[in-house]
Design an enzyme around this catalytic site. Structure first.
Site, PDB file in Angstrom:
ATOM      1  N   TYR A   1       0.798  -1.232   0.000  1.00  0.00           N
ATOM      2  CA  TYR A   1       0.000   0.000   0.000  1.00  0.00           C
ATOM      3  C   TYR A   1       0.832   1.284   0.000  1.00  0.00           C
ATOM      4  CZ  TYR A   1      -3.724  -3.289   1.077  1.00  0.00           C
ATOM      5  OH  TYR A   1      -4.608  -4.328   1.029  1.00  0.00           O
TER       6      TYR A   1
ATOM      7  N   ARG B   1      -3.817 -10.706  -6.451  1.00  0.00           N
ATOM      8  CA  ARG B   1      -3.459 -11.092  -5.084  1.00  0.00           C
ATOM      9  C   ARG B   1      -4.129 -12.435  -4.753  1.00  0.00           C
ATOM     10  NH1 ARG B   1      -4.280  -6.022  -1.266  1.00  0.00           N
ATOM     11  NH2 ARG B   1      -3.238  -7.485   0.174  1.00  0.00           N
TER      12      ARG B   1
ATOM     13  N   HIS C   1     -15.118  -7.674  -0.381  1.00  0.00           N
ATOM     14  CA  HIS C   1     -15.154  -9.097  -0.700  1.00  0.00           C
ATOM     15  C   HIS C   1     -16.187  -9.865   0.117  1.00  0.00           C
ATOM     16  CE1 HIS C   1     -11.438  -7.771  -2.467  1.00  0.00           C
ATOM     17  NE2 HIS C   1     -10.929  -7.503  -1.293  1.00  0.00           N
TER      18      HIS C   1
HETATM   19  C1  DQA Z   1      -7.924  -2.764  -0.836  1.00  0.00           C
HETATM   20  C2  DQA Z   1      -7.823  -4.232  -1.246  1.00  0.00           C
HETATM   21  C3  DQA Z   1      -8.618  -5.108  -0.295  1.00  0.00           C
HETATM   22  O1  DQA Z   1      -8.524  -6.472  -0.685  1.00  0.00           O
HETATM   23  C4  DQA Z   1      -8.052  -4.976   1.117  1.00  0.00           C
HETATM   24  O2  DQA Z   1      -8.834  -5.726   2.023  1.00  0.00           O
HETATM   25  C5  DQA Z   1      -7.926  -3.564   1.559  1.00  0.00           C
HETATM   26  C6  DQA Z   1      -7.507  -2.547   0.598  1.00  0.00           C
HETATM   27  C7  DQA Z   1      -7.057  -1.858  -1.721  1.00  0.00           C
HETATM   28  O3  DQA Z   1      -7.251  -0.650  -1.686  1.00  0.00           O
HETATM   29  O4  DQA Z   1      -6.166  -2.354  -2.435  1.00  0.00           O
HETATM   30  O5  DQA Z   1      -8.068  -3.262   2.733  1.00  0.00           O
HETATM   31  O6  DQA Z   1      -9.280  -2.348  -1.010  1.00  0.00           O
END
Ligand code: DQA
Length: 146
Positions: free
Chosen positions: A22, A106, A79
């Site tokens: 991130y 992922r 999800h």
């Molecule tokens: C997310 C991707 C999701 O799978 C994850 O649970 C997140 C962040 C993203 O911004 O890439 O918390 O939404």
């Protein structure tokens, strides 16, 4: 035009959480980026972040009649949450779904998105720029859709 940007659980931990996925920028940095992007498009924007599913549902419901479009990164609830999907369907606002990471590259459990069953635009794997793209898409398309 007024757009509500909703960020879901753990996005308040940006900068700390899994930086390899991130990045090192914080949630405050994201809010600044979104506000600058909105200003460049001459759209009004409000940014909210909630860790609770019900709070996200309430924010979507309260957007009805107040906003012209929604940008949503529902994070993990993407999800799992039929409630978030149902709220989006209930208010019927033009909606762009954003993910910082590429959820299709992922774990398998991230490949399915309830939000995508409603969102008219989905942007993944572009980091903060995905929010700017979502705002641009709404600015160009939301008025025409209503
Ligand atoms: C997310 C991707 C999701 O799978 C994850 O649970 C997140 C962040 C993203 O911004 O890439 O918390 O939404």
């Amino acid at each position: 035009m007024k757009i509500l940007v909703i960020n879901g659980p753990n996005l308040n931990m940006l900068g700390i959480r899994e930086p390899a996925i991130y990045g090192r920028k914080t949630y405050a940095d994201l809010v600044n980026f979104v506000k600058e992007s909105a200003a460049a498009l001459s759209v009004e924007v409000d940014c909210v972040q909630f860790n609770g599913e019900g709070e996200i549902v309430t924010a979507i419901q309260q957007a009805y009649g107040r906003y012209d479009g929604i940008v949503i990164n529902a994070a993990a609830y993407t999800h799992t949450s039929v409630a978030v999907l149902d709220a989006l369907k209930a208010v019927g606002l033009p909606t762009a779904e954003v993910h910082l990471s590429d959820i299709n590259a992922r774990e398998d459990f991230r490949k399915f998105s309830f939000v995508s069953l409603y969102a008219q635009k989905v942007i993944c794997g572009k980091g903060f720029d995905g929010y700017a793209e979502a705002l641009t898409w709404l600015a160009e398309n939301a008025a025409a859709r209503q």
